[in-house]
Design an enzyme around this catalytic site. Structure first.
Site, PDB file in Angstrom:
ATOM      1  N   SER A   1     -19.281 -63.280  57.778  1.00 36.93           N
ATOM      2  CA  SER A   1     -18.544 -63.812  58.726  1.00 36.93           C
ATOM      3  C   SER A   1     -19.632 -64.464  59.551  1.00 36.93           C
ATOM      4  CB  SER A   1     -17.777 -62.875  59.484  1.00 36.93           C
ATOM      5  OG  SER A   1     -18.536 -61.749  60.159  1.00 36.93           O
TER       6      SER A   1
ATOM      7  N   SER B   1     -25.432 -70.458  41.809  1.00 38.60           N
ATOM      8  CA  SER B   1     -25.441 -69.987  40.490  1.00 38.60           C
ATOM      9  C   SER B   1     -25.256 -70.853  39.259  1.00 38.60           C
ATOM     10  CB  SER B   1     -24.325 -68.725  40.215  1.00 38.60           C
ATOM     11  OG  SER B   1     -23.988 -68.248  38.908  1.00 38.60           O
TER      12      SER B   1
ATOM     13  N   TYR C   1     -15.712 -66.863  41.559  1.00 38.26           N
ATOM     14  CA  TYR C   1     -17.021 -66.887  41.837  1.00 38.26           C
ATOM     15  C   TYR C   1     -17.659 -68.442  41.628  1.00 38.26           C
ATOM     16  CZ  TYR C   1     -21.954 -65.410  41.066  1.00 38.26           C
ATOM     17  OH  TYR C   1     -23.553 -65.143  41.003  1.00 38.26           O
TER      18      TYR C   1
ATOM     19  N   ALA D   1     -16.083 -71.144  42.095  1.00 38.43           N
ATOM     20  CA  ALA D   1     -15.600 -71.915  43.113  1.00 38.43           C
ATOM     21  C   ALA D   1     -16.935 -71.699  44.356  1.00 38.43           C
ATOM     22  CB  ALA D   1     -14.522 -71.646  43.293  1.00 38.43           C
ATOM     23  N   ALA D   2     -16.948 -70.422  44.682  1.00 40.34           N
ATOM     24  CA  ALA D   2     -17.702 -70.106  45.792  1.00 40.34           C
ATOM     25  C   ALA D   2     -18.993 -70.521  45.638  1.00 40.34           C
ATOM     26  CB  ALA D   2     -17.693 -68.633  45.972  1.00 40.34           C
ATOM     27  N   LYS D   3     -19.890 -70.395  44.383  1.00 45.10           N
ATOM     28  CA  LYS D   3     -21.176 -70.666  44.257  1.00 45.10           C
ATOM     29  C   LYS D   3     -21.217 -72.221  44.292  1.00 45.10           C
ATOM     30  CE  LYS D   3     -23.263 -66.769  44.129  1.00 45.10           C
ATOM     31  NZ  LYS D   3     -24.238 -66.470  45.362  1.00 45.10           N
TER      32      LYS D   3
ATOM     33  N   ALA E   1     -30.578 -63.798  36.057  1.00 40.71           N
ATOM     34  CA  ALA E   1     -31.455 -62.948  36.073  1.00 40.71           C
ATOM     35  C   ALA E   1     -31.105 -61.730  35.322  1.00 40.71           C
ATOM     36  CB  ALA E   1     -32.018 -62.409  37.313  1.00 40.71           C
TER      37      ALA E   1
ATOM     38  N   ARG F   1     -27.688 -56.092  39.147  1.00 43.45           N
ATOM     39  CA  ARG F   1     -26.340 -55.581  38.993  1.00 43.45           C
ATOM     40  C   ARG F   1     -25.255 -56.904  38.846  1.00 43.45           C
ATOM     41  NH1 ARG F   1     -24.095 -52.495  43.480  1.00 43.45           N
ATOM     42  NH2 ARG F   1     -24.414 -54.747  44.597  1.00 43.45           N
TER      43      ARG F   1
HETATM   44  N1  LIG Z   1     -28.276 -61.814  38.587  1.00 42.72           N
HETATM   45  C1  LIG Z   1     -27.916 -62.996  38.268  1.00 42.72           C
HETATM   46  O1  LIG Z   1     -28.093 -63.326  36.872  1.00 42.72           O
HETATM   47  C2  LIG Z   1     -27.501 -63.949  39.060  1.00 42.72           C
HETATM   48  C3  LIG Z   1     -27.003 -65.306  38.466  1.00 42.72           C
HETATM   49  C4  LIG Z   1     -26.694 -66.027  39.320  1.00 42.72           C
HETATM   50  C5  LIG Z   1     -26.535 -65.885  40.682  1.00 42.72           C
HETATM   51  N2  LIG Z   1     -26.957 -64.742  41.187  1.00 42.72           N
HETATM   52  C6  LIG Z   1     -26.955 -64.623  42.652  1.00 42.72           C
HETATM   53  O2  LIG Z   1     -28.233 -64.007  42.938  1.00 42.72           O
HETATM   54  C7  LIG Z   1     -27.754 -63.272  44.369  1.00 42.72           C
HETATM   55  C8  LIG Z   1     -28.421 -61.921  43.950  1.00 42.72           C
HETATM   56  O3  LIG Z   1     -27.689 -61.202  43.066  1.00 42.72           O
HETATM   57  P1  LIG Z   1     -28.333 -59.896  42.218  1.00 42.72           P
HETATM   58  O4  LIG Z   1     -28.310 -60.264  40.762  1.00 42.72           O
HETATM   59  O5  LIG Z   1     -29.805 -59.575  42.803  1.00 42.72           O
HETATM   60  O6  LIG Z   1     -27.155 -58.788  42.639  1.00 42.72           O
HETATM   61  P2  LIG Z   1     -27.379 -57.238  43.077  1.00 42.72           P
HETATM   62  O7  LIG Z   1     -25.968 -56.973  43.242  1.00 42.72           O
HETATM   63  O8  LIG Z   1     -28.373 -56.716  42.437  1.00 42.72           O
HETATM   64  O9  LIG Z   1     -27.796 -57.574  44.733  1.00 42.72           O
HETATM   65  C9  LIG Z   1     -26.951 -58.059  45.647  1.00 42.72           C
HETATM   66  C10 LIG Z   1     -26.961 -57.164  46.886  1.00 42.72           C
HETATM   67  O10 LIG Z   1     -26.169 -57.678  47.807  1.00 42.72           O
HETATM   68  C11 LIG Z   1     -25.731 -56.858  48.708  1.00 42.72           C
HETATM   69  N3  LIG Z   1     -24.386 -57.286  49.365  1.00 42.72           N
HETATM   70  C12 LIG Z   1     -23.094 -57.414  48.787  1.00 42.72           C
HETATM   71  N4  LIG Z   1     -22.207 -57.885  49.545  1.00 42.72           N
HETATM   72  C13 LIG Z   1     -22.933 -58.052  50.540  1.00 42.72           C
HETATM   73  C14 LIG Z   1     -22.523 -57.966  52.187  1.00 42.72           C
HETATM   74  N5  LIG Z   1     -21.132 -58.773  52.211  1.00 42.72           N
HETATM   75  N6  LIG Z   1     -23.300 -58.180  53.009  1.00 42.72           N
HETATM   76  C15 LIG Z   1     -24.547 -57.819  52.898  1.00 42.72           C
HETATM   77  N7  LIG Z   1     -25.292 -57.412  51.384  1.00 42.72           N
HETATM   78  C16 LIG Z   1     -24.321 -57.567  50.409  1.00 42.72           C
HETATM   79  C17 LIG Z   1     -25.440 -55.771  47.639  1.00 42.72           C
HETATM   80  O11 LIG Z   1     -25.312 -54.204  48.233  1.00 42.72           O
HETATM   81  C18 LIG Z   1     -26.762 -55.795  46.746  1.00 42.72           C
HETATM   82  O12 LIG Z   1     -27.855 -54.669  47.470  1.00 42.72           O
HETATM   83  C19 LIG Z   1     -26.280 -63.080  44.467  1.00 42.72           C
HETATM   84  O13 LIG Z   1     -25.959 -64.206  45.042  1.00 42.72           O
HETATM   85  C20 LIG Z   1     -25.778 -63.659  43.032  1.00 42.72           C
HETATM   86  O14 LIG Z   1     -24.673 -64.172  43.304  1.00 42.72           O
HETATM   87  C21 LIG Z   1     -27.398 -63.703  40.402  1.00 42.72           C
END
Ligand SMILES: NC(=O)c1ccc[n+]([C@@H]2O[C@H](COP(=O)([O-])OP(=O)(O)OC[C@H]3O[C@@H](n4cnc5c(N)ncnc54)[C@H](O)[C@@H]3O)[C@@H](O)[C@H]2O)c1
Length: 310
Positions: A76, A152, A164, A166-168, A196, A200
């Site tokens: 927000s 993403s 997801y 749409a948001a990305k 990656a 998670r």
């Molecule tokens: N891992 C992939 O393959 C991949 C692919 C495309 C995009 N992404 C993007 O990369 C970013 C990081 O992803 P990741 O793979 O490290 O995920 P992850 O879940 O390991 O880490 C994301 C972190 O964000 C925190 N989080 C979630 N909601 C939150 C909020 N409202 N406020 C504050 N923190 C919050 C979680 O607690 C978590 O620690 C994300 O935006 C994800 O959409 C990841």
């Protein structure tokens, strides 16, 4: 290598784990002071474990990095302001906003609930706009600042991951416009589209949706479906790209998209028209139905998603 970000203060959302933590660690090792924002949430949203941000800070401090924890939900404008204020309170300035917090609620448009969409947009889009909005006056006044937003490849179109996706993709439009809004003040705003493994967000369901799509003959994500090593790059490799974009070495990049998938790093083209036709007297249905007009333009299109469903 050390010291490339000395004197700079970075806000990294979702920095408790995964890619965000690696960004914080790398930037911190290069001398930046870090606000580790993390709500400690579930990867489908909600929940909250304030120890996650503190644990990350403890790890960073053990590594010699100056860091503070901030546990607001980055979803927000109100919380975006809190997160940026944490940087001002702890370190007196803000130079870098790294919007990385993300959640996903897989499901197609027929399965998606309004809550799925609201929550996904709140964390992956509204929160990003919130931190940028809060940092913008500081960036404009100091005539400098860097923003990197985590999008993403899902934004290209991802069957059964519609909210997801749409948001990305909205993040890309946000970033292109912020680049234009703040560029005149010496600020840059770019996008990373990563894949990656080992974090998670790379859930089994993510793999399944892509595999199911391919099985139907529907290109998962985009034309150039990455090779099998798509998820081979770990979070630390994505972090390297994100941090590089914040460095002065990337001064040429503003409003652009970069992808890092497996071993491949790339820059996406700016949007382009594929085929054009001109109507000096204006567009009418009759004109569009002329083969040398409508059919010519449609020659560039091809419905690749009309697979059989039994
Ligand atoms: N891992 C992939 O393959 C991949 C692919 C495309 C995009 N992404 C993007 O990369 C970013 C990081 O992803 P990741 O793979 O490290 O995920 P992850 O879940 O390991 O880490 C994301 C972190 O964000 C925190 N989080 C979630 N909601 C939150 C909020 N409202 N406020 C504050 N923190 C919050 C979680 O607690 C978590 O620690 C994300 O935006 C994800 O959409 C990841």
């Amino acid at each position: 290598m050390a010291g490339r970000f000395s004197g700079r203060v970075a806000v990294v959302t979702g920095a408790g784990r995964g890619i965000g933590f690696e960004i914080a660690r790398l930037m911190g090792r290069e001398g930046a002071k870090i606000v580790v924002n993390d709500l400690g949430g579930a990867s489908s949203g909600g929940g909250g474990d304030s120890s996650i941000a503190q644990q990350a800070v403890d790890q960073l401090k053990a590594d010699g990095v100056e860091a503070v924890a901030e546990t607001s939900s980055a979803d927000s404008f109100e919380n975006g302001a809190r997160i940026v204020q944490a940087a001002l309170d702890a370190f007196g300035r803000v130079d870098i906003v790294m919007n990385n917090a993300g959640i996903a609620r897989p499901g197609g448009i027929d399965e998606m609930t309004e809550e799925d969409l609201d929550l996904t947009l709140a964390v992956n889009l509204k929160g990003y706009a919130g931190t940028i909005h809060a940092a913008a006056p500081h960036f404009m006044a100091q005539r400098s600042g860097v923003i990197v937003n985590m999008s993403s490849p899902s934004g290209f179109g991802h069957r059964q991951n519609t909210a997801y996706s749409a948001a990305k993709e909205a993040v890309v439009g946000l970033s292109r416009s912020v680049a234009r809004d703040l560029g005149p003040y010496g600020v840059r705003c770019n996008v990373v589209r990563p894949m990656a493994g080992g974090s998670r967000m790379a859930t089994p369901r993510m793999y399944e949706t892509l595999a199911e799509s391919a099985k139907l003959g529907i290109p998962p994500l985009w034309n150039r479906w990455p090779s099998a090593d798509g998820f081979a790059a770990g979070p630390e490799q994505v972090a390297a790209v994100a941090v590089w974009l914040c460095s002065d070495a990337a001064a040429a990049a503003n409003g652009r998209e970069f992808f890092i998938v497996g071993q491949e790093l790339g820059i996406l083209p700016e949007p382009e028209l594929q085929r054009t036709s001109f109507a000096p007297e204006g567009w009418t249905l009759e004109r569009l139905l002329r083969p040398e007009v409508g059919a010519y333009v449609l020659g560039a299109a091809q419905n690749r998603f009309a697979g059989p469903v039994s």
